[in-house]
Structures are given as C-alpha cells and as structure tokens.
Design a protein around this motif. Sequence first.
Motif, mmCIF file in Angstrom:
data_model
loop_
_atom_site.group_PDB
_atom_site.id
_atom_site.type_symbol
_atom_site.label_atom_id
_atom_site.label_comp_id
_atom_site.label_asym_id
_atom_site.label_seq_id
_atom_site.Cartn_x
_atom_site.Cartn_y
_atom_site.Cartn_z
ATOM 1 N N LEU A 44 47.823 77.421 60.784
ATOM 2 C CA LEU A 44 49.170 77.267 60.240
ATOM 3 C C LEU A 44 49.410 78.225 59.086
ATOM 4 C CD1 LEU A 44 49.507 73.368 60.343
ATOM 5 C CD2 LEU A 44 50.528 75.034 61.912
ATOM 6 N N TYR A 45 48.451 78.316 58.188
ATOM 7 C CA TYR A 45 48.544 79.243 57.058
ATOM 8 C C TYR A 45 48.553 80.691 57.564
ATOM 9 C CZ TYR A 45 47.032 81.533 52.659
ATOM 10 O OH TYR A 45 46.907 82.343 51.561
ATOM 11 N N GLY A 46 47.739 80.978 58.555
ATOM 12 C CA GLY A 46 47.680 82.326 59.117
ATOM 13 C C GLY A 46 48.990 82.746 59.760
ATOM 14 N N VAL A 56 53.725 86.189 59.406
ATOM 15 C CA VAL A 56 55.173 86.363 59.491
ATOM 16 C C VAL A 56 55.717 86.853 58.148
ATOM 17 C CG1 VAL A 56 57.358 85.110 59.748
ATOM 18 C CG2 VAL A 56 55.524 84.772 61.403
ATOM 19 N N SER A 57 55.223 86.308 57.050
ATOM 20 C CA SER A 57 55.657 86.758 55.724
ATOM 21 C C SER A 57 55.302 88.218 55.498
ATOM 22 C CB SER A 57 55.018 85.903 54.633
ATOM 23 O OG SER A 57 55.508 84.601 54.687
ATOM 24 N N SER A 98 46.910 86.865 51.683
ATOM 25 C CA SER A 98 46.944 85.637 52.480
ATOM 26 C C SER A 98 46.437 85.859 53.894
ATOM 27 C CB SER A 98 48.364 85.073 52.528
ATOM 28 O OG SER A 98 48.724 84.569 51.275
ATOM 29 N N VAL A 99 46.860 86.941 54.519
ATOM 30 C CA VAL A 99 46.375 87.240 55.871
ATOM 31 C C VAL A 99 44.865 87.492 55.840
ATOM 32 C CG1 VAL A 99 46.495 88.889 57.786
ATOM 33 C CG2 VAL A 99 48.598 88.086 56.707
ATOM 34 N N ALA A 100 44.416 88.272 54.878
ATOM 35 C CA ALA A 100 42.981 88.567 54.767
ATOM 36 C C ALA A 100 42.178 87.296 54.484
ATOM 37 C CB ALA A 100 42.743 89.606 53.674
#
Length: 153
Positions: free
Chosen positions: A49-51, A56-57, A82-84
């Motif tokens: 969910l966070y990924g 998208v962000s 965040s993605v990393a």
Amino acid sequence: MNQYINKPTPAFVAASWVALLAGAAAYCIGLFNADMLLNEKGYYLILILYGLFASVSLQKIIRDKLEGTHVTHIYYGLCWASVAICIFLLAIGLFNANLALSEKGFYIMAFLLSLFGAVSVQKNIRDMEYLRQHNKIDHLELTSSTLPENKEH
C-alpha cells in the motif's frame, strides 16, 4: 508545457491496468494464502500500500517538474526516498523470511509489477486529463473564433 502529449493507446491503457491489477491481486492472494503470522502479513500488506502510494506520488511530482509546476526539493526527495524505502523494506523482510526462494521471487515480482502498473495508470490518467482539458480549450477557442459576432437588433 513545451512537450507534446500523445493520447495513450487503448492497448497501453489496458496493459497498464492489467499490470496493476494482476500484480496487486497476485501479491494479495499470495499473502492471504501464505503460512505467516498475521503481523507478518500486515507488514507486507502495508508495504504494498505504501509502495503504490509512493510510486504514484513520485510519478506525479516528476511530471509536475516537467510541466514547470513548482516542486519543493523536500517533497521531491521524500517521494524518491519513499519508493526506495519500500523496496528496501521488502527486500529486508523477504531476506529474513522463512520462505522458499521461489516464494520470495514471487513477492518481489508481484510487488514491482504493481508499482509499474500504478505508475503507468497514473501517467495515462494524467495524459488523458491533460488532453481533455486542452481539447476543451481548443474547442472553445475554435468555436468562439468561428461564431458570427452577436449583433443587437
């Protein structure tokens, strides 16, 4: 914006949605059927969910920069981080998980497919909205320039 936006083809739109739905569904079905404790399942669910949100962000903020919208350095950095972080936490979790190597590979591939699908769907939505707005404006300009002047009788 100085770049030309092509309308996404129906095939690319469909492939993007299939990638997102197939990746997320496979990941969640695998998680549901996994022989893990509930807290482990929760950890992996929160990661996807966070990924998805982070990817998208990130896509949005990169596109904003390309279009000349002001983007703060801190938010841009947070999106990349965040993605990393999501990918790193998935890798650490799977490295330490008591799963077969094939299961670990399954989760990694489903996770990455989901992120790719989310970015592609977001891009398609943004492209179509951009084109819809500009076609609407072009249409209004065209109709206002071709209409005869309104003369009072």
